[in-house]
Enzyme design. Structure first.
Site, PDB file in Angstrom:
ATOM      1  N   HIS A  56      20.211  38.239 -94.651  1.00  0.00           N
ATOM      2  CA  HIS A  56      21.246  37.209 -94.592  1.00  0.00           C
ATOM      3  C   HIS A  56      22.634  37.819 -94.396  1.00  0.00           C
ATOM      4  O   HIS A  56      23.593  37.104 -94.108  1.00  0.00           O
ATOM      5  CB  HIS A  56      21.209  36.380 -95.891  1.00  0.00           C
ATOM      6  CG  HIS A  56      22.045  35.156 -95.857  1.00  0.00           C
ATOM      7  ND1 HIS A  56      23.190  35.009 -96.623  1.00  0.00           N
ATOM      8  CD2 HIS A  56      21.924  34.010 -95.147  1.00  0.00           C
ATOM      9  CE1 HIS A  56      23.722  33.825 -96.398  1.00  0.00           C
ATOM     10  NE2 HIS A  56      22.980  33.195 -95.505  1.00  0.00           N
ATOM     11  N   HIS A  96      32.457  27.716 -96.289  1.00  0.00           N
ATOM     12  CA  HIS A  96      31.380  28.698 -96.238  1.00  0.00           C
ATOM     13  C   HIS A  96      31.831  30.072 -96.745  1.00  0.00           C
ATOM     14  O   HIS A  96      31.038  30.997 -96.854  1.00  0.00           O
ATOM     15  CB  HIS A  96      30.893  28.791 -94.791  1.00  0.00           C
ATOM     16  CG  HIS A  96      29.558  29.433 -94.615  1.00  0.00           C
ATOM     17  ND1 HIS A  96      29.379  30.636 -93.969  1.00  0.00           N
ATOM     18  CD2 HIS A  96      28.318  29.034 -94.996  1.00  0.00           C
ATOM     19  CE1 HIS A  96      28.096  30.947 -93.953  1.00  0.00           C
ATOM     20  NE2 HIS A  96      27.423  29.999 -94.569  1.00  0.00           N
ATOM     21  N   ASN A 132      21.655  16.084 -93.839  1.00  0.00           N
ATOM     22  CA  ASN A 132      21.514  16.807 -95.108  1.00  0.00           C
ATOM     23  C   ASN A 132      20.305  16.314 -95.891  1.00  0.00           C
ATOM     24  O   ASN A 132      19.533  17.108 -96.440  1.00  0.00           O
ATOM     25  CB  ASN A 132      22.771  16.609 -95.963  1.00  0.00           C
ATOM     26  CG  ASN A 132      23.964  17.393 -95.466  1.00  0.00           C
ATOM     27  OD1 ASN A 132      23.839  18.273 -94.617  1.00  0.00           O
ATOM     28  ND2 ASN A 132      25.135  17.087 -95.997  1.00  0.00           N
ATOM     29  N   ARG A 173      22.230  33.551 -87.304  1.00  0.00           N
ATOM     30  CA  ARG A 173      22.268  32.358 -86.461  1.00  0.00           C
ATOM     31  C   ARG A 173      23.194  32.617 -85.283  1.00  0.00           C
ATOM     32  O   ARG A 173      24.247  33.230 -85.435  1.00  0.00           O
ATOM     33  CB  ARG A 173      22.767  31.124 -87.231  1.00  0.00           C
ATOM     34  CG  ARG A 173      21.887  30.716 -88.401  1.00  0.00           C
ATOM     35  CD  ARG A 173      22.290  29.345 -88.930  1.00  0.00           C
ATOM     36  NE  ARG A 173      21.745  29.078 -90.242  1.00  0.00           N
ATOM     37  CZ  ARG A 173      20.501  28.652 -90.474  1.00  0.00           C
ATOM     38  NH1 ARG A 173      19.688  28.483 -89.456  1.00  0.00           N
ATOM     39  NH2 ARG A 173      20.088  28.419 -91.700  1.00  0.00           N
ATOM     40  N   ARG A 229      16.210  29.515 -91.458  1.00  0.00           N
ATOM     41  CA  ARG A 229      15.563  28.207 -91.454  1.00  0.00           C
ATOM     42  C   ARG A 229      16.042  27.327 -90.302  1.00  0.00           C
ATOM     43  O   ARG A 229      17.233  27.131 -90.100  1.00  0.00           O
ATOM     44  CB  ARG A 229      15.835  27.505 -92.787  1.00  0.00           C
ATOM     45  CG  ARG A 229      15.083  26.194 -92.953  1.00  0.00           C
ATOM     46  CD  ARG A 229      15.332  25.627 -94.323  1.00  0.00           C
ATOM     47  NE  ARG A 229      14.755  26.466 -95.356  1.00  0.00           N
ATOM     48  CZ  ARG A 229      15.259  26.569 -96.588  1.00  0.00           C
ATOM     49  NH1 ARG A 229      16.359  25.928 -96.907  1.00  0.00           N
ATOM     50  NH2 ARG A 229      14.667  27.332 -97.477  1.00  0.00           N
ATOM     51  N   ARG A 245      31.277  24.763-103.422  1.00  0.00           N
ATOM     52  CA  ARG A 245      31.178  23.619-102.507  1.00  0.00           C
ATOM     53  C   ARG A 245      30.004  22.703-102.849  1.00  0.00           C
ATOM     54  O   ARG A 245      30.155  21.489-102.904  1.00  0.00           O
ATOM     55  CB  ARG A 245      31.008  24.110-101.074  1.00  0.00           C
ATOM     56  CG  ARG A 245      30.980  22.971-100.040  1.00  0.00           C
ATOM     57  CD  ARG A 245      30.458  23.442 -98.702  1.00  0.00           C
ATOM     58  NE  ARG A 245      29.005  23.497 -98.683  1.00  0.00           N
ATOM     59  CZ  ARG A 245      28.304  24.407 -98.023  1.00  0.00           C
ATOM     60  NH1 ARG A 245      28.915  25.364 -97.366  1.00  0.00           N
ATOM     61  NH2 ARG A 245      26.987  24.394 -98.039  1.00  0.00           N
TER      62      ARG A 245
END
Length: 774
Positions: free
Chosen positions: A446, A603, A53, A386, A416, A575
């Site tokens: 997205h 998520h 992270n 992804r 990314r 979160r």
């Protein structure tokens, strides 16, 4: 000149700094590594996550800050600070985090290694037999890959790769040489394809030797007939925040532009330097001058550099049985056993809500696989952000194309760190005859949706999947997400229109069940918040519960503040980043913010509006962020099926009941770990979802239990999991020119005067020189 304390600016701002808020999130992850109830290996896993992270944080967020510093652009953080003062506060907090991270590793975890069946040792701590094995590994595997790169008046400064371990070696020629006494600097990079640790098996435990210790013990083999004065291990992080502007030339090869951007990561400006204690003065002076950095960018690590490598230990085959075993996914409430054998038949009459990882992603993948083989399926349209390695999703789309179906896929090549994989997978599909689009103009796609078009007799049915998570079988096992499978015609129409927008040139009328960005998502959410405020003023029941990854958009935050003042009870489950200040008297007294950090990465996005007892509930791909509303293609979908709505409301209900993974946010931005109240049983949301049933879902009382209650308490008692705000913002007076910041009541604002160009230095050290080895 005006004299302000940075602490005053931070306290008076009604917003929390995005970047400081993120660092507090990483402290909550670090708290998992400190939890003695977890196994040592599990704690190492979370410690590795904090390191990964932090790497991304420096590449992207600190990199973004340096884009402003290096090019003299104006930037005022949400906390009210200009570029240089904010840089000091940000790096100071980062230094504190790295210190606490290192202390967790060296003082809390390392002493537990031996009794856990493993150890991390240097070469000198090995037995004679083990040292010979390590020497053999160096001779046969490591030595051929190492390339010393000298830097002197004859050799230019070498390119050092991002996030690789590197030795900076200072040498001096032997006295009888022609260059007697001259010191030289040479860099030795350790290739990324070498394992982080060399492994040895002892009778009682596994020994892990850091690769740098093997190289250090053999440096003399690289530097013959010279004296090695010092060898300092270091690691750099480069700016990885590059922005691709939309080209005016519509024929430009967008893929090449992305690939060019990827190359800039290798040469981006250095924003962090990690080094061992007692680094060579010659080395440090050269590096600081070369990279235009100061002590604020230098992190002295009195322990293991690059904790990401701990995953090699966690994943070692010998410890497979020592890691917590994930629970097996349970059957979705809305999908009976066996129904996924013929999903087309079942979905013609039923909607399905999936909640991952408690429900497997298998029904979604199976639907695509069945569509690829079904002779009645005419086409598949899908967005992909992804993918997993060896993706079943890609395989299904390839099979569909081979079987003559129309397949159109929008691959987001600006996802990314997944850009190269997406380009590779997209090329595969193109070669198979799929219609592939690589991104949409200046926007990042997205949203997560798929549509299967199937001919059934005289009509065509659209099978729609839309959700909050990626089409990634691997991450679906540890990311919580929500998604919908449906043949409802309204969803089908809306999703068809949406695909026409993003793959063609279309401006649709208003959607019925979708809220989209960049079209009008911000304004629609604001209107939903205003409706709740209006109901509260009319003494009608009102309430808002939002669950998301990040809350950063000021317009929405301001509207939540207004709703709080109107008396709307608001519960936010955020979160990570949260720029809203909860519990501030006169501003946000009716707002509570909590963060859930634990076994799974939260998520899911869910937005609940009580609507005078007739709830409106949305889910989808978007967080409440400027980038989500203005620079991304996003979609939220309204959940209209009454049973599925109850299931989604139950997700929020369980999140609010959790007293095991929950951190409550204070008004000053700090977080307190929530503990069960006296007599209250432990409720671990990451386990309870495996045991829910129809009866439990029907009985929850989200409004009665969490919204129609007393106002939120003004303070949260307990110990914070990160340095307090007083500790963070205490510091020296910062002198700001009159034209930089004005105080306007409680809120710092920008003046109209243009900013003068700024450069990264010279800047006073963020940490004292004598504190670097702490």
């Amino acid at each position: 000149m005006k004299l302000f304390k940075s602490s005053d600016l931070i306290r008076k701002s009604k917003y929390i700094s995005r970047d400081l808020s993120w660092l507090r999130f990483n402290y909550r992850v670090l708290d998992q590594a400190r939890d003695p109830a977890r196994s040592v290996l599990d704690r190492l896993r979370f410690l590795g996550i904090t390191a990964s992270n932090l790497d991304e944080f420096f590449m992207i967020r600190v990199g973004s800050l340096y884009n402003y510093l290096d090019y003299g652009k104006l930037r005022v953080d949400y906390s009210g600070l200009r570029e240089l003062p904010f840089r000091r506060k940000l790096l100071d907090f980062a230094h504190r985090f790295v210190h606490d991270q290192t202390q967790t590793f060296t003082q809390e975890l390392r002493p537990l290694f031996t009794k856990s069946g493993f150890d991390i040792l240097s070469v000198s701590e090995l037995t004679e037999v083990e040292q010979k094995k390590a020497d053999g590994y160096f001779k046969n595997t490591v030595f051929p890959l190492l390339t010393p790169m000298v830097y002197d008046s004859y050799h230019g400064f070498p390119l050092m790769m991002n996030q690789l371990l590197v030795f900076g070696v200072v040498t001096r020629m032997n006295p009888e040489g022609p260059e007697e006494g001259q010191e030289r600097l040479t860099f030795v990079q350790i290739p990324a394809n070498l394992a982080r640790f060399f492994e040895l098996q002892r009778k009682d435990r596994v020994i892990f030797v850091p690769i740098e210790e093997i190289v250090r013990a053999n440096l003399s083999k690289l530097f013959r007939n010279v004296d090695i004065l010092s060898a300092t291990l270091m690691r750099i992080t480069r700016n990885g925040d590059f922005t691709l502007e939309e080209s005016d030339d519509i024929d430009v090869d967008f893929i090449q532009e992305i690939q060019l951007g990827l190359k800039t990561r290798k040469r981006g400006r250095v924003v962090r330097l990690e080094v061992e204690p007692d680094a060579s003065n010659l080395l440090m002076n050269v590096l600081k001058e070369r990279w235009k950095i100061d002590n604020g960018n230098v992190f002295v690590i009195n322990g293991l550099i690059d904790l990401r490598g701990l995953n090699q230990i966690v994943r070692h085959p010998s410890f497979r049985d020592k890691l917590p075993r994930p629970l097996a996914p349970v059957q979705p409430l809305s999908l009976p056993p066996g129904a996924d054998e013929n999903l087309f038949e079942y979905l013609k009459h039923h909607d399905v809500l999936l909640h991952h990882p408690y429900n497997s992603i298998d029904p979604v993948v199976k639907l695509l696989e069945q569509a690829a083989e079904d002779p009645h399926v005419l086409g598949i349209k899908q967005t992909i952000y992804r993918l997993a390695d060896d993706s079943r999703v890609t395989a299904a789309l390839l099979k569909a194309a081979e079987n003559g179906k129309h397949v159109s896929v929008l691959f987001e090549v600006k996802a990314r760190f997944d850009e190269e994989r997406n380009i590779r997978e997209g090329t595969k599909l193109e070669k198979a005859g799929c219609f592939v689009i690589y991104g949409v103009s200046k926007y990042k796609t997205h949203t997560k949706m798929a549509m299967i078009i199937r001919k059934e007799g005289e009509k065509v049915t659209r099978y729609v999947h839309i959700g909050s998570g990626n089409y990634n079988e691997a991450t679906s096992r540890f990311y919580t997400d929500v998604s919908l499978l449906t043949t409802n015609d309204v969803y089908g129409h809306d999703v068809s229109e949406f695909f026409n927008v993003i793959t063609g040139h279309s401006q649709p009328d208003d959607y019925e069940y979708l809220i989209t960005a960049p079209k009008d998502m911000r304004q629609q959410l604001i209107q939903l918040i205003r409706d709740e405020a209006r109901n509260a003023k009319r003494s009608l029941p009102s309430g808002i519960v939002m669950k998301m990854n990040s809350l950063e958009d000021r317009d929405v935050i301001d509207e939540l503040y207004k709703a709080s003042k109107a008396g709307v009870p608001i519960r936010l489950i955020v979160r990570g980043i949260c720029c809203l200040r909860p519990r501030r008297p006169g501003l946000s007294e009716n707002i509570e913010v909590r963060s859930i950090v634990g076994e799974y990465l939260e998520h899911t996005r869910l937005f609940y509006f009580h609507h005078a007892g007739h709830p409106k509930l949305y889910s989808g791909s978007a967080d409440v962020m400027v980038r989500s509303f203005d620079r991304r293609i996003e979609a939220l979908f309204l959940i209209v099926n009454p049973q599925l709505q109850r299931e989604a409301i139950n997700i929020l209900y369980f999140n609010l009941r959790d007293n095991y993974n929950t951190y409550l946010m204070r008004e000053d931005g700090a977080y307190i770990k929530r503990q069960p109240l006296e007599g209250e049983p432990v409720f671990n949301v990451h386990k309870e979802f495996y045991f829910k049933n129809y009866g439990l879902v029907a009985e929850n009382a989200l409004y009665d239990d969490y919204l129609a209650t007393a106002p939120v308490p003004s303070t949260v008692e307990g110990e914070t999991v990160a340095p307090s705000e007083d500790s963070l913002i205490a510091g020296e007076e910062i002198v700001l020119p009159d034209d930089e910041i004005e105080l306007n009541g409680h809120e710092p604002t920008l003046a109209d005067a243009p900013a003068e160009p700024l450069t990264p230095g010279p800047v006073p050290p963020v940490v004292p020189e004598d504190a670097e080895n702490v």
